[in-house]
Design a protein around this motif. Structure first.
Motif, PDB file in Angstrom:
ATOM      1  N   VAL A 185      -1.496   5.524  -1.268  1.00  0.00           N
ATOM      2  CA  VAL A 185      -2.622   5.353  -1.838  1.00  0.00           C
ATOM      3  C   VAL A 185      -3.560   4.194  -1.349  1.00  0.00           C
ATOM      4  O   VAL A 185      -2.607   2.988  -1.535  1.00  0.00           O
ATOM      5  CB  VAL A 185      -2.672   5.241  -3.514  1.00  0.00           C
ATOM      6  N   TRP A 186      -4.803   4.247  -1.189  1.00  0.00           N
ATOM      7  CA  TRP A 186      -5.505   2.993  -0.508  1.00  0.00           C
ATOM      8  C   TRP A 186      -6.673   2.965  -1.590  1.00  0.00           C
ATOM      9  O   TRP A 186      -7.506   3.847  -1.598  1.00  0.00           O
ATOM     10  CB  TRP A 186      -5.760   3.176   0.772  1.00  0.00           C
ATOM     11  N   LYS A 187      -6.883   1.583  -1.903  1.00  0.00           N
ATOM     12  CA  LYS A 187      -8.236   1.393  -2.744  1.00  0.00           C
ATOM     13  C   LYS A 187      -8.615   0.116  -2.390  1.00  0.00           C
ATOM     14  O   LYS A 187      -8.039  -0.950  -1.776  1.00  0.00           O
ATOM     15  CB  LYS A 187      -7.757   1.571  -4.283  1.00  0.00           C
ATOM     16  N   GLY A 188      -9.902  -0.187  -2.769  1.00  0.00           N
ATOM     17  CA  GLY A 188     -10.497  -1.746  -2.531  1.00  0.00           C
ATOM     18  C   GLY A 188     -11.273  -1.814  -1.161  1.00  0.00           C
ATOM     19  O   GLY A 188     -11.161  -0.700  -0.327  1.00  0.00           O
ATOM     20  N   SER A 189     -11.821  -2.802  -1.103  1.00  0.00           N
ATOM     21  CA  SER A 189     -12.447  -3.277   0.231  1.00  0.00           C
ATOM     22  C   SER A 189     -12.268  -4.545   0.571  1.00  0.00           C
ATOM     23  O   SER A 189     -12.435  -5.459  -0.192  1.00  0.00           O
ATOM     24  CB  SER A 189     -14.143  -2.818   0.114  1.00  0.00           C
ATOM     25  N   ALA A 190     -11.538  -4.872   1.671  1.00  0.00           N
ATOM     26  CA  ALA A 190     -10.741  -3.908   2.393  1.00  0.00           C
ATOM     27  C   ALA A 190      -9.674  -3.452   1.602  1.00  0.00           C
ATOM     28  O   ALA A 190      -9.040  -4.049   0.845  1.00  0.00           O
ATOM     29  CB  ALA A 190     -10.031  -4.295   3.736  1.00  0.00           C
ATOM     30  N   ALA A 191      -9.358  -1.898   1.798  1.00  0.00           N
ATOM     31  CA  ALA A 191      -8.264  -1.316   1.083  1.00  0.00           C
ATOM     32  C   ALA A 191      -6.956  -1.971   1.312  1.00  0.00           C
ATOM     33  O   ALA A 191      -6.724  -2.463   2.403  1.00  0.00           O
ATOM     34  CB  ALA A 191      -8.403   0.188   1.590  1.00  0.00           C
ATOM     35  N   GLU A 192      -6.155  -1.951   0.350  1.00  0.00           N
ATOM     36  CA  GLU A 192      -4.678  -2.408   0.294  1.00  0.00           C
ATOM     37  C   GLU A 192      -3.775  -1.366  -0.322  1.00  0.00           C
ATOM     38  O   GLU A 192      -4.285  -0.473  -1.111  1.00  0.00           O
ATOM     39  CB  GLU A 192      -4.629  -3.653  -0.403  1.00  0.00           C
ATOM     40  N   LYS A 193      -2.511  -1.071   0.508  1.00  0.00           N
ATOM     41  CA  LYS A 193      -1.758   0.095  -0.095  1.00  0.00           C
ATOM     42  C   LYS A 193      -1.382  -0.476  -1.613  1.00  0.00           C
ATOM     43  O   LYS A 193      -1.056  -1.390  -2.012  1.00  0.00           O
ATOM     44  CB  LYS A 193      -0.629  -0.114   0.850  1.00  0.00           C
ATOM     45  N   SER A 194      -1.466   0.767  -2.508  1.00  0.00           N
ATOM     46  CA  SER A 194      -1.013   0.606  -3.790  1.00  0.00           C
ATOM     47  C   SER A 194       0.600   0.837  -3.775  1.00  0.00           C
ATOM     48  O   SER A 194       1.158   1.224  -2.884  1.00  0.00           O
ATOM     49  CB  SER A 194      -1.759   1.677  -4.578  1.00  0.00           C
ATOM     50  N   THR A 195       1.220   0.550  -5.043  1.00  0.00           N
ATOM     51  CA  THR A 195       2.538   0.449  -5.202  1.00  0.00           C
ATOM     52  C   THR A 195       3.025   1.647  -5.700  1.00  0.00           C
ATOM     53  O   THR A 195       3.940   2.031  -5.627  1.00  0.00           O
ATOM     54  CB  THR A 195       2.895  -0.532  -6.359  1.00  0.00           C
ATOM     55  N   ILE A 196       1.911   2.865  -5.846  1.00  0.00           N
ATOM     56  CA  ILE A 196       2.256   4.055  -6.190  1.00  0.00           C
ATOM     57  C   ILE A 196       2.022   5.136  -5.165  1.00  0.00           C
ATOM     58  O   ILE A 196       1.506   4.805  -4.309  1.00  0.00           O
ATOM     59  CB  ILE A 196       1.599   4.552  -7.512  1.00  0.00           C
ATOM     60  N   SER A 197       2.910   6.368  -5.335  1.00  0.00           N
ATOM     61  CA  SER A 197       2.764   7.278  -4.398  1.00  0.00           C
ATOM     62  C   SER A 197       1.611   8.221  -4.697  1.00  0.00           C
ATOM     63  O   SER A 197       1.425   8.397  -5.795  1.00  0.00           O
ATOM     64  CB  SER A 197       3.906   7.994  -4.319  1.00  0.00           C
ATOM     65  N   SER A 198       0.909   9.048  -3.522  1.00  0.00           N
ATOM     66  CA  SER A 198      -0.360   9.856  -3.893  1.00  0.00           C
ATOM     67  C   SER A 198       0.380  10.934  -4.665  1.00  0.00           C
ATOM     68  O   SER A 198      -0.273  11.850  -5.361  1.00  0.00           O
ATOM     69  CB  SER A 198      -0.873  10.176  -2.797  1.00  0.00           C
ATOM     70  N   LYS A 199       1.732  11.428  -4.511  1.00  0.00           N
ATOM     71  CA  LYS A 199       2.294  12.467  -5.085  1.00  0.00           C
ATOM     72  C   LYS A 199       2.212  12.344  -6.745  1.00  0.00           C
ATOM     73  O   LYS A 199       2.282  13.368  -7.622  1.00  0.00           O
ATOM     74  CB  LYS A 199       3.727  12.730  -4.576  1.00  0.00           C
ATOM     75  N   ASP A 200       2.034  11.086  -7.185  1.00  0.00           N
ATOM     76  CA  ASP A 200       2.117  10.797  -8.628  1.00  0.00           C
ATOM     77  C   ASP A 200       0.763  11.025  -9.383  1.00  0.00           C
ATOM     78  O   ASP A 200       0.394  10.831 -10.497  1.00  0.00           O
ATOM     79  CB  ASP A 200       2.567   9.461  -8.995  1.00  0.00           C
ATOM     80  N   LEU A 201      -0.236  11.180  -8.415  1.00  0.00           N
ATOM     81  CA  LEU A 201      -1.675  11.151  -9.009  1.00  0.00           C
ATOM     82  C   LEU A 201      -1.865  12.379  -9.624  1.00  0.00           C
ATOM     83  O   LEU A 201      -1.513  13.405  -9.329  1.00  0.00           O
ATOM     84  CB  LEU A 201      -2.601  11.082  -7.861  1.00  0.00           C
TER      85      LEU A 201
END
Length: 219
Positions: A201-217
């Protein structure tokens, strides 16, 4: 051109009906969805039949199929329905808006491409992809299967987008990036790195990797 069965009885299916009736030579013949979601026998005046037995009323040799669904479950629900339709023997159509600028013929089946998309030369788009309105898909980019672009996404040139990815509104991807399978790029994010990890999961500008998996969204 032929008679088409649309999967769904929600707003997305309603939009597909509008686009096919107003910007396509295909003829809509009916709708289908899993029986547990059928509460009325018709949808917009067309028969609504159970997906489990749709081929009995609408034989695959006589009807085409279209399943323009949402990105639920990181596109895996749409992928499942797409594969089940293939197993039933259906051929799929794609809808490409006449109001989109499309400079490639390398677009797969069951794609739903709306107005004001700009798709530059040498782009390749796989099967079962959705490009909502107003995106820019840069030259020589390669998009896999079961991918969802919302709106106003900028995918710069020579990018590789792998299967099951999702791009939120106003996301920006730098040129020559490799977007790993199942990557979720959130609304307004700017991905500046050359490569993203699968199911990240990538968010922000510039985006940084989140600590969660996109499978958990959950969306």
């Amino acid at each position: 051109m032929g008679k088409v069965i649309i999967f769904g009885n929600t707003q997305t299916a309603e939009l597909a009906l509008y686009y096919l009736q107003n910007d396509s030579e295909h003829e809509v013949a009916g709708f289908t969805v899993e029986s547990q979601y059928i509460h009325e026998p018709e949808f917009h005046g067309f028969p609504l039949v159970p997906f489990e037995t749709v081929e009995q009323q609408f034989p695959p040799l006589e009807y085409l199929f279209f399943a323009p669904m949402t990105a639920a479950g990181m596109n895996q629900v749409r992928a499942r329905v797409y594969e089940q339709g293939l197993a039933k023997g259906y051929q799929y159509i794609s809808y490409i808006s006449s109001h989109a600028t499309v400079l490639t013929d390398k677009i797969g089946e069951n794609c739903f491409i709306l107005e004001d998309n700009t798709i530059q030369p040498y782009v390749q788009i796989g099967n079962n992809c959705v490009l909502w309105s107003g995106n820019h898909i840069g030259h020589h980019s390669r998009i896999g299967n079961h991918v969802f672009f919302t709106s106003q996404v900028v995918l710069s040139g020579n990018c590789q987008v792998n299967d099951y990815c999702f791009f939120g509104v106003n996301a920006t991807i730098r040129d020559s990036s490799v977007i790993g399978e199942g990557t979720f790029v959130s609304m307004g994010a700017s991905v500046m790195k050359q490569r993203t990890e699968p199911w990240s999961v990538w968010k922000g500008s510039a985006a940084e990797k989140s600590t969660i998996s996109s499978k958990d969204l959950k969306f």
